[in-house]
Structure formats: structure tokens, C-alpha cells
Design a protein around this motif. Sequence first.
Motif, mmCIF file in Angstrom:
data_model
loop_
_atom_site.group_PDB
_atom_site.id
_atom_site.type_symbol
_atom_site.label_atom_id
_atom_site.label_comp_id
_atom_site.label_asym_id
_atom_site.label_seq_id
_atom_site.Cartn_x
_atom_site.Cartn_y
_atom_site.Cartn_z
ATOM 1 N N HIS B 368 1.146 -1.005 0.097
ATOM 2 C CA HIS B 368 0.225 0.488 -0.162
ATOM 3 C C HIS B 368 0.693 1.748 0.285
ATOM 4 C CE1 HIS B 368 -3.929 -1.833 0.069
ATOM 5 N NE2 HIS B 368 -3.668 -2.609 1.073
ATOM 6 N N GLY B 369 2.370 0.991 0.493
ATOM 7 C CA GLY B 369 3.329 2.043 0.409
ATOM 8 C C GLY B 369 3.079 3.042 2.083
ATOM 9 N N LEU B 370 4.360 4.124 1.939
ATOM 10 C CA LEU B 370 3.888 4.613 3.044
ATOM 11 C C LEU B 370 2.600 5.538 3.786
ATOM 12 C CD1 LEU B 370 7.853 4.695 3.184
ATOM 13 C CD2 LEU B 370 6.702 3.346 4.132
ATOM 14 N N GLY B 371 2.424 5.795 2.217
ATOM 15 C CA GLY B 371 1.644 6.769 2.547
ATOM 16 C C GLY B 371 0.371 6.581 2.155
ATOM 17 N N GLY B 372 -0.407 4.841 1.702
ATOM 18 C CA GLY B 372 -0.957 4.203 2.099
ATOM 19 C C GLY B 372 -1.572 4.613 0.680
ATOM 20 N N GLU B 373 -0.975 5.522 -0.807
ATOM 21 C CA GLU B 373 -1.464 5.519 -2.178
ATOM 22 C C GLU B 373 -2.003 4.048 -2.562
ATOM 23 O OE1 GLU B 373 0.695 9.054 -2.585
ATOM 24 O OE2 GLU B 373 -0.586 10.315 -1.318
ATOM 25 N N GLY B 374 -1.449 3.267 -2.436
ATOM 26 C CA GLY B 374 -1.489 1.926 -3.386
ATOM 27 C C GLY B 374 -0.012 1.761 -3.966
ATOM 28 N N ASP B 375 1.009 2.651 -3.789
ATOM 29 C CA ASP B 375 2.536 2.356 -4.288
ATOM 30 C C ASP B 375 3.505 2.103 -4.155
ATOM 31 O OD1 ASP B 375 1.942 4.060 -2.830
ATOM 32 O OD2 ASP B 375 3.234 6.403 -4.138
ATOM 33 N N GLY B 376 3.148 0.752 -2.634
ATOM 34 C CA GLY B 376 4.469 0.410 -2.026
ATOM 35 C C GLY B 376 5.372 -0.290 -3.298
ATOM 36 N N LEU B 377 6.874 -0.998 -3.034
ATOM 37 C CA LEU B 377 7.437 -1.014 -3.827
ATOM 38 C C LEU B 377 7.193 -2.354 -4.291
ATOM 39 C CD1 LEU B 377 10.852 -0.781 -1.076
ATOM 40 C CD2 LEU B 377 9.893 0.653 -3.513
ATOM 41 N N VAL B 378 6.123 -3.032 -3.461
ATOM 42 C CA VAL B 378 6.010 -4.737 -4.516
ATOM 43 C C VAL B 378 4.827 -3.886 -5.114
ATOM 44 C CG1 VAL B 378 4.420 -6.407 -4.059
ATOM 45 C CG2 VAL B 378 6.521 -6.000 -1.833
ATOM 46 N N THR B 379 3.994 -2.869 -5.638
ATOM 47 C CA THR B 379 3.696 -2.917 -6.356
ATOM 48 C C THR B 379 3.691 -2.327 -7.604
ATOM 49 O OG1 THR B 379 1.927 -2.456 -4.701
ATOM 50 C CG2 THR B 379 1.743 -1.598 -7.155
ATOM 51 N N LEU B 380 4.891 -1.570 -7.383
ATOM 52 C CA LEU B 380 5.586 -0.658 -7.827
ATOM 53 C C LEU B 380 6.638 -1.823 -8.792
ATOM 54 C CD1 LEU B 380 7.495 2.596 -5.774
ATOM 55 C CD2 LEU B 380 5.355 2.396 -7.712
ATOM 56 N N ARG B 381 7.391 -2.722 -8.188
ATOM 57 C CA ARG B 381 7.571 -3.894 -9.124
ATOM 58 C C ARG B 381 6.822 -4.581 -10.169
ATOM 59 N NH1 ARG B 381 12.863 -6.150 -10.362
ATOM 60 N NH2 ARG B 381 13.135 -8.510 -9.898
ATOM 61 N N ALA B 382 6.137 -5.307 -9.673
ATOM 62 C CA ALA B 382 4.705 -5.779 -10.583
ATOM 63 C C ALA B 382 4.433 -4.753 -11.626
ATOM 64 C CB ALA B 382 3.513 -6.473 -9.878
ATOM 65 N N MET B 383 4.128 -4.010 -11.620
ATOM 66 C CA MET B 383 3.595 -2.881 -12.565
ATOM 67 C C MET B 383 4.672 -2.719 -13.325
ATOM 68 S SD MET B 383 0.932 -2.280 -11.911
ATOM 69 C CE MET B 383 -0.567 -2.177 -10.741
ATOM 70 N N ASP B 384 5.929 -2.465 -13.225
ATOM 71 C CA ASP B 384 7.044 -1.933 -13.268
ATOM 72 C C ASP B 384 6.926 -3.630 -14.452
ATOM 73 O OD1 ASP B 384 9.388 -0.812 -14.728
ATOM 74 O OD2 ASP B 384 10.282 -1.464 -13.088
ATOM 75 N N LEU B 385 6.770 -4.950 -14.096
ATOM 76 C CA LEU B 385 7.239 -6.219 -15.266
ATOM 77 C C LEU B 385 5.915 -5.765 -15.338
ATOM 78 C CD1 LEU B 385 8.903 -8.264 -12.184
ATOM 79 C CD2 LEU B 385 10.120 -7.456 -14.134
ATOM 80 N N GLN B 386 5.195 -5.645 -15.506
ATOM 81 C CA GLN B 386 4.071 -5.369 -16.183
ATOM 82 C C GLN B 386 3.024 -6.992 -16.023
ATOM 83 O OE1 GLN B 386 4.534 -4.614 -20.113
ATOM 84 N NE2 GLN B 386 4.131 -2.448 -20.030
ATOM 85 N N GLN B 387 2.984 -7.379 -14.332
ATOM 86 C CA GLN B 387 2.308 -8.727 -14.590
ATOM 87 C C GLN B 387 1.155 -8.849 -14.438
ATOM 88 O OE1 GLN B 387 4.356 -12.139 -12.537
ATOM 89 N NE2 GLN B 387 6.177 -10.544 -13.137
ATOM 90 N N GLY B 388 0.482 -9.603 -15.119
ATOM 91 C CA GLY B 388 -1.017 -9.472 -15.824
ATOM 92 C C GLY B 388 -2.241 -9.956 -14.445
ATOM 93 N N THR B 389 -1.040 -11.290 -13.447
ATOM 94 C CA THR B 389 -1.970 -10.862 -12.073
ATOM 95 C C THR B 389 -2.489 -10.568 -10.952
ATOM 96 O OG1 THR B 389 -0.802 -12.854 -11.713
ATOM 97 C CG2 THR B 389 -2.253 -13.054 -12.842
#
Lengths: 413, 465
Positions: B368-389
Amino acid sequence: MQTSHDADKKITVQTLDELGPLPLKIALGCSVLLPVAFVLGLVFNHGWDLFAFSYLQSTFFCLSISLGALFFVMIQQLTRAGWSVVLRRISEFLSLGVIPMAVLVLPIVLLSLTGNDTLYKWASAENVAQDTLLQHKAPYLNNGFFAIRYVIYFASWIFLARFFLNKSLAQDESGDPELTLLMERRSGPAILLYAFTLTFAAFDFIMSLDAHWFSTIFGVYYFAAGLVGFFSVLAISLVFLRSKGLLKEPVTVEHLHDVGKLLFAFNCFWAYIAISQYLLIWYANIPEETTFFLPRQTNGWGTVSLMLVIGHFAIPFVFFMSRWMKRNPKTLCFWAVYLLIMNWVDIFWLVMPNLAFDGMDPAVSFPMILINVCCTIGVGGIFVATILKLSAGKSIMPVRDPRLEESLEFHNI
Amino acid sequence: MSMNKEIMATTIEHPAENKVEPELLGLLAEFNDPESLMEASRKVRDAGYNRWDTHTPFPVHGIDEAMGIKYTILPWIVAACGLTGGTIAISMQYWMNAVDYPFLISGKPLFSIPACIPIMFELSVLLAAFGAFFGMLGLNQLPKLYNPIFKSDAFRRATNDRFFLSMDASDPKFSEIDTGEFVKSLNPNHVEEFWSDVESPKLPRNLKLGLSLFGVLMLMPIALVAYKRSTVTDNPRIHIIPDMDFQPYLKAQNTTTIFGDGREMRPHIPGTIPRGQYKDDNIPFYYGLKVLPEDQDVITIAAQDEAKADEKKPAEAKPAEGANADAQAAAEDKLASLPWVTEFPMPVTDKMMARGKERYRIYCSVCHGLGGEGDGLVTLRAMDLQQGTWVRPASYHTDNVRKQPVGRLFHTITNGVRKMPAYGPQIPPEDRWAIVLYLKALQKSHQVDADTLTNDEKRKLRDTK
């Protein structure tokens, strides 16, 4: 009891006096090394600790030989053995070594009575106060009870050794077969007494150096070590005496062969006990038990441990198994000396690594070996000299034992 | 010799196929005492004979030397067998433990010598004992049920008070006349010859019958096993040792004889709380609800529905999407109507806020990210790798989430929602409430009107990194 038809036949009585005064002089000469070791202990860094542990090691090394002899004497009576009669008196002489050892162990007991914790951590009230486990063990491991047990152990052993020697000597005079029956009857309870005293003495004097560790098999371990030491010494003595013309007729190659067999067998027994102790601790891997082997695998002690495995068991197992090795006095003597040295290393390995609990580096070092060797030779000198002195003028063979004839004609099938 | 003629006489009457020429097997000499036997043995030994033997009622010392018997090679056989056993044991254990089925046991090495020692010992001893036993039998040519010497009547006293010396005719030095003379010169009581049997002895009829019967009987277990293996049966197998195969399983609402009151379901023991029921004493704290709804399963069912919908979804994204959304909406509805608590069911303190921040950063911030905006490191990396699921986690600052009561947030952490797993099993309830508190603070921090702040606070916000 049926006596042999020629029990009263005239047999020439030989005594150790025929060796002349030289062995006694040499033994007394060796004993000078004990004060030398003491002085060395004052010179070296941590030397006092080294000397104290070496002294304990030396006395218990010699004591183990005497205790082995005592066991041999009793078991021969218990099993009504005939073959061993000719070498039983020598064993009885060796068992007399408990008398000088009683005196030599006394300083160790006195030291712990003063509350000195050089050897035994539990001897000092200060250490006990800081250690929960020692507090729990205090009802058993405390100075007063320790001293009482020392008296019980040595009184029992001296009593047993003197009983079997005196009855046997009395038979030399009277030729009364009733004495043999008496010794047979007494040997059963005597062995029970012996088993308990030896086990607890090993626990008290050696195992409690590391009061946190415990192994129920330890008494048997010390017993096994002692028998290896005893049979080595017996074989060496017999070969030596025969070379000096004593016991040359009565003790034949057949007897030497059997002494060799027993030496070999008890060496395997020692290995069996040692691996049993190691294996249980190794399998379970419980910290309070592995503390025994940890200092024995570090600081150079790993080499000593491996030396025991290979030198004390593997090499003699392969090379000493053959019949020829045991029937040839020279090779038998060689292996006996070799195993006696290995037995010394074994007790060295049991006692010396406990220096770790004295807050000093327990590594195998030159001062340690030097002090220990000097100490062992010194104590050994007193040990041998006392035995020679106590057995002077006594026949080296039970000349009128009812089973003597059987022993003289003993023949391995 | 006379006895021998008798045998020959009877032989002639037998059918031709059994007739064999009798053959001289050797000579048997009888002595009165062990001394004369020893004396004779020395002479035979010195005469150079190899195949001969002595027979005494008891072990005689020194007979080995008198006969010139070499020391047995049995020890070497035993040693070889023992070494073979040890080698087999150690290679077997190496293969089993380190190669075929490597399995780590209490951190010990895969192939560990101490562990091998007991088996090495056992197998060495076993094979050495076999070597000693069978080697002894082999060297003594045992078992030997019959020896032609047994036919001699005189020889019977070999187990009592006579001493015998037997010369074997197969010895290269053996000759009928010379050896006979030689044996006579040893001063025995008497000498006799022993001959081979002229007929092959027939087995007694009864023994033959008995043996065949036994042989047939021996086949029966094998036949039985073969039969059973090829047939099918409805009967349960025979339990020689039932172990724990049959146990009195109890079912609800039945009677039983095990308990005195005859009930299978056990009533609550007075003074105890059944597992899990202690939560009912503090429903707001453990469930985030004011009261538990009539239908208590609603919470868990909603969670299960979501889980099922998620499982159905994979890969074929489009058609499932709608269904998923429907299921979610239904769950939403059910959940939204529940009586969530709006106040914290435990005292709110600074300590709790600090704890919530710490726990939030450990468990929540990665997605969820430190600020709670849904931009945690796991999310960023998943988006970066374009993980479909990967489904981007919700931001806390949407109206939907902001409107949710604290009880609902607590429930979400406990049971999870959509892709988010349940954190209830990992985080104790106190910490979950602390996280909710911190989460509320995060939400509040995003919605502050600058005018409501004092200058000090504004400066502090500007200067703080």
C-alpha cells in the motif's frame, strides 16, 4: 574340594627380590620428576593449573591400572579360573597400588576441602552461589560428602586388595584349599562393592571436573580404560620377569597368549564403550551433553581425539588381532607398551581439556605435555616403588594353590 | 575281513543296477590309551602321510602337534567375512543416505560416519559369525551324516574308552600291503579295514512317504498366496494384529456405551471455555462489530465467496471479470449492512499510534505504500514487470475507503479482501486495531485544510523531510 595329588610337591619359591635393588632404585629415581613437575608448574604461565590437572591425571592413570588388577584377581576367583593361577600373584601385587594412590590422591581431596576451585568448580561456595545447576547438584557434590566418599572408595579398595593377597599368601603357607573356597565366596559381593565404588569414584574425581556434564556410562569407560592399562602392565611385567629368569617355567607362551587376548578384547571393549558414549551424545545433540566433546574437538584436541580413534582402536585392532602377535613375547611386549601409552593419552584426553572451565586456553601445548609427562613418570615411580616394596619377600606365584597344576599345564586348544 | 565277505555275499543277491565293486577306503587301528595314540600319530606324521585322522572320546592336548596339523585358516576366513560385512554396510549406507534418498536429519551431514558405525559393527559381526560358523563346517566337511567307519563295531568305543587312528586309502602314499604292515608296526590292539558300500542305500518307504507329504504341504502356503492374489473378495482382510485399524469413531447425536451418560457429544465442562468462545465476551474487539449478526456465517461466507470468485478467475480474464464483480458487489452489500463499530474498542494512546505505525510499515507498506496510496515497492515492481495477475492495491484516500467505519477496516485486515490475504492469523487483534488507528491518521493527513493549521505547524511541515 579336591586337591591336586602333588599339591605339596616342592616348588621353588621365587620372589621379586631376585631382581636385585636396581628396579626399586630406578623407580625411586623416577619419582624425583614429581617435584620437578611441581617446580615447572610454578615456572610456566598458568602452570599451577597445568600441574593440578596433570597430577589428577597421573594419579588416576596409575590408579586405573591397580583397579584393573583388582578386578582381574576377583574375576579369576569368581569364575574359578584355573589357567591364570601362575600370573594371579603378580596381579595381586599390582592391585596393591591402591595403597600409594590413596596417599597420593589425598592432596586433591584436601585441596577441594579448602574450597579451592582449581580442579572442581563445585568445591567453592562462591561458584555454587552463581550456578543454579551446581546448587541442584550440591547435595551430592559438596566438600564434606566428597571427602567421605574418598575414604569409602579407598578403604574398600585397600581392603579388597589386601584381603585377596593375604588369603592367597596364607595359602602359600598352609596349602589349605578352604582358602580358595573362601575367596570364591567373597569375590561375588566384592565385585559388587568394586563396581559401585569404581563407578562413583570415576564420576566424582574425573566427570565432576565438568560438573555440568553427565554421562551414565562414564564409570564403565574408566573401568574399560583401567583394564586396558592393567593387561598392558601385566603383559610387560610377565615378559620382563621371564627375561630376568623369573616365572620362566610356569608362565608359558600359552599364558602370554591369553593375556594378549584379554588385552585385545578389553581394548575393543574400551572402543565399544567410547563409541557408545559418543554416539548417544552425537545423535541427541543436546547442548548440555555436547559440552563434553566441544572442547575436545577444538584447540588441537581434535587431533588427540582422532589419535585415540585410530591409535587406540583401529591400529591395534588390525595389527594386534593375529595369534602370532600375542604368542611372540617381543611383539606382545611392543603392543602392551603401545596400548599403555594410548591408555595414558586416553586419561590425558579425559582430564586435561577441563582446563577450559578454569578460564584458560585449554589448547594442547608444550608446557602441558612436559608437565604432564614429568608428573606421570614421577607418580608412576612412586607407584612402582611402593608395589616393589610391598611385595618384597613374597612369592611371585601362589605356590600351593589347588589349581596350580591346571595352570602349569594350561594349553590353548 | 570276515565281515567284509559277508557283505559281498549279500551283495550278489541284489539286483544288478545296485551292484558296485566294493572299494577299500582305509584302515582303522585301535589303541588303548591316548599316549600310545600320540606315539603312533608322531610315527604316521613322520612317515609322510597326509590323509589320516585320529578319533578320541575327549580332546587330547598336544594331538595337533603329534599329527602335524597346520594351524587353521579359519581366522582369515572370519577376517575376510568381517571386512566384507563392514564394506557392504558402509557402501550401502552411503548409497541410501547420500545418493538414493538424501534426507537431512537434525542438521547432520548426509553421509555421516558416526551414524554408520552401529550398522557397520552389526554387519561386520554378523558376517564374521557366518564366516566362523559356515567356515568351520566347511573346513571340517560337515554336516556329514554317514561315514563308512561307523560300520565297525569296534569303532563304537571311540565315544567311550578307545582311541582310533584311521588311514585314508586316497592318500598318495597309501598302499594296501605296505600301509597295513606299517600300521601293524604301531602296536595297535587290532587293525581292520573299512570298505565302501556296495549298494546305494535306499530310503525307507515311510520316510519317502513322509518327505513327499511334507513337500506337498510346503507348496500349500505358496499356492494359497497365489490363489488369493488372483481373486477378489468382499470380506475385509484378516487382521492378525489390528493395530489402530478399528477405532470407535463417535458421531454427533448418537448414543454410546463409552461414556456413563450414554451421550457421544460431551457437554461443556463447568468452569471452562471452549476454544474460540472467549471472543464472544468482547465482540467489538475481536470482530469489529457491535453485535454478532443473527447469521454468524455472513462474515466468513462473504470472505469465502470472494476467495472462490478469485479462484475461478485466472487466465481467461474477460468473461470472469463480470461475474467476479457481481460476487464482489454482493459481498460488499452484505458487509456494508453489518453493524460495524465506529469507535475504537480499546483506549487510544500515543503508544498505540506508534505501534500502529511500526506494524503498518512492516505488514502493509510493502503493497500500500508508506502514504497509503497503493504505491508500495512490491506494487511498483509488479507494475514495472507488467505482471498480468497483479491487482493494484486500493488507495486509502478514495471516498469509498474513507467512509468505511473502523470496524470494517479491522475486518478487512483480519480476513483480507479481493487479492489481499487475511492478516488475522499473523497479527494479534491489538496490533490490528493499532494499524487501523494509524491508517485513520494517514487518511486524515491527506484531507487537512491548510487554513486550519497554525503557522508553527505549517513551518514544521515544510521543514520536515
